[in-house]
Design a protein around this motif. Structure first.
Motif, short mmCIF file in Angstrom:
data_model
loop_
_atom_site.label_atom_id
_atom_site.label_comp_id
_atom_site.label_asym_id
_atom_site.label_seq_id
_atom_site.Cartn_x
_atom_site.Cartn_y
_atom_site.Cartn_z
N LEU A 3 0.81 -1.22 0.00
CA LEU A 3 0.00 0.00 0.00
C LEU A 3 0.84 1.26 0.00
N TYR A 4 2.10 1.12 0.47
CA TYR A 4 2.85 2.33 0.77
C TYR A 4 4.33 2.04 0.60
N THR A 5 4.93 2.62 -0.43
CA THR A 5 6.35 2.36 -0.70
C THR A 5 7.09 3.68 -0.88
N ILE A 6 8.17 3.86 -0.13
CA ILE A 6 9.00 5.04 -0.34
C ILE A 6 10.20 4.60 -1.18
N MET A 7 10.31 5.13 -2.41
CA MET A 7 11.37 4.74 -3.34
C MET A 7 12.66 5.46 -2.95
N PRO A 8 13.83 4.93 -3.42
CA PRO A 8 15.10 5.57 -3.05
C PRO A 8 15.17 7.05 -3.44
N ASP A 9 14.50 7.46 -4.53
CA ASP A 9 14.57 8.88 -4.93
C ASP A 9 13.59 9.75 -4.17
N GLY A 10 12.79 9.15 -3.29
CA GLY A 10 11.83 9.95 -2.51
C GLY A 10 10.41 9.86 -3.01
N THR A 11 10.21 9.29 -4.18
CA THR A 11 8.84 9.11 -4.67
C THR A 11 8.08 8.19 -3.72
N VAL A 12 6.85 8.57 -3.38
CA VAL A 12 6.05 7.73 -2.49
C VAL A 12 4.88 7.16 -3.27
N LYS A 13 4.93 5.83 -3.49
CA LYS A 13 3.83 5.16 -4.20
C LYS A 13 2.82 4.67 -3.18
#
Ligand SMILES: [Zn+2]
Length: 435
Positions: A3-13
């Motif tokens: 439901l909630y993923t913080i990508m290494p570049d800061g994008t939050v899916k």
């Protein structure tokens, strides 16, 4: 399901657990200003006392349909007056008024034609008395005329319309199920600019509670007057970008014979897991440090998977409908909602949306309120991909609110609440799942 993923570049899916909405908060797009343009174009206002700026103002009571209820402040405290005769409208100033909406979304005719709905005897009697009063007759004649003009009829066409037909149009003012709850003030005290509008957060805690209570009473009264109503959509559009047609604080209630797809889906989830609003709402938020304020009656969360930055406020009460909440419980929810509005300030355009257990549902969902900041406009990318770009991550939203809440609390401007790390975040804080 992630439901909630913080990508290494800061994008939050994000994926909204209750609606399935897919949202990204993309790094680099987040720096856009979030205050409305209105502030840039703020102009000085000429102060009018009493206020007469729009049809919802206190000198213009005859520009809305007949009043179903009003709250006044008297020496004994708050007093509720139902069905005040029209010749007495100006005897006292209403702090809040409840009236029909002149332009209904779901019309009285909808109920009549699809369900053979008839006005209750009480409403019918009210209408007859209202029209028998000369002031009332003039009021109804004037607003019916206004409504027909707004709908594009010419003077000749209106004049040619039989009286009976005009009164039939007026039936909606008495027996319709789309209503308004209107606050007294247009501008806040001491206003100097046209942007100094009175917002929810400018009401006192007590005033805000009565604003909520009158709205909850309206839900109860509407369901008592129309047995075909299965749900009532309750919302507040604040400022034009959020769909408001008046810059004057008000809530709306729209009666429905349907739950809508989103609530239907949530009820299905509840059937499989009665604790789903704790699991994917409160507990999930607690694990991701997204619970940022609470009192004994409600908790506030930075929501995930919304098209707009969204704050979710959940009632902790065991009952699933606002109409089944005690006054104390309503006051507690109201107080936290008001604190959120006060911390946001009145310049952010927003929708306040209420959700609760539909009247004919046997699976309970908690009463909860979403405050959606209408600061971004979805564009072609969203339409094409069904991935929505939200300009703020939930963490940014939380971090924007927290210092403002501390400040308001230090200044004594909000009632008692726990903020940020002070929140207890016990497991399963929402008690709606208990019998
Ligand atoms: Zn006004």
């Amino acid at each position: 399901m992630i439901l909630y993923t913080i990508m290494p570049d800061g994008t939050v899916k994000q994926l909204n657990p209750f609606t399935g909405t897919e949202v990204w908060a993309v790094a680099g797009r987040r720096v856009r200003p979030i205050v409305n343009e209105a502030v840039v174009s703020a102009k000085p206002i000429e102060i009018h006392q009493p206020e007469d700026y729009c049809s919802f103002c206190q000198t213009r009571y005859f520009e809305t349909p007949p009043e179903k209820s009003r709250l006044v402040k008297s020496t004994n405290g708050w007093e509720k007056i139902d069905l005040l005769p029209p010749d007495r409208y100006f005897e006292k100033t209403a702090e809040f008024r409840r009236t029909g909406n002149m332009f209904e979304i779901v019309t009285l005719d909808y109920w009549r034609k699809n369900y053979a709905y008839k006005m209750t005897a009480g409403r019918q009697k009210w209408k007859e008395e209202y029209l028998a009063n000369p002031v009332g007759l003039k009021h109804i004649t004037d607003i019916t005329h206004y409504k027909l003009k707004q709908e594009g009829k010419t003077e000749e066409q209106i004049a040619a319309l039989p009286m009976a037909e005009k009164f039939a149009i007026a039936d909606a003012f008495f027996g319709g199920g789309h209503e308004l709850v209107i606050a007294r003030g247009h501008f806040k005290p001491g206003a100097a600019l046209n942007t100094d509008l009175l917002a929810s957060g400018d009401l006192s805690d007590d005033e805000h509670y009565h604003y909520f209570k009158l709205t909850v009473d309206a839900i109860r009264d509407i369901t008592a007057s129309n047995r075909y109503v299965r749900y009532i959509s309750v919302y507040q559009n604040w400022l034009r970008p959020a769909g408001a047609s008046f810059d004057h604080l008000h809530k709306q209630l729209v009666s429905l014979d349907d739950w809508g797809a989103s609530i239907q889906n949530q009820i299905r989830m509840l059937r499989d897991d009665p604790n789903v609003f704790n699991e994917f709402g409160a507990n999930f938020a607690a694990h991701h440090n997204l619970v940022f304020a609470e009192n004994d009656y409600a908790i506030a969360i930075a929501g995930i998977g919304h098209r707009y930055p969204t704050i979710e406020i959940y009632s902790r009460a065991p009952s699933g409908r606002p109409t089944e909440h005690s006054d104390e419980e309503i006051r507690g929810v109201s107080s936290l909602v008001r604190a959120i509005h006060a911390a946001m300030g009145g310049q952010i355009s927003c929708n306040e949306e209420w959700y609760y257990t539909p009247f004919d549902a046997v699976y309970k969902m908690p009463w909860h309120i979403l405050i959606k900041w209408r600061v971004n406009v979805p564009a072609g990318f969203e339409g094409g991909t069904s991935i929505w770009i939200n300009p703020m991550t939930p963490i940014e939203l939380r971090d924007r609110m927290v210092p403002r809440l501390y400040k308001l609390r230090d200044e004594g401007k909000v009632s008692w609440l726990r903020i940020a790390e002070e929140c207890r975040v016990d497991p399963n804080p929402l008690k709606y799942y208990l019998k």
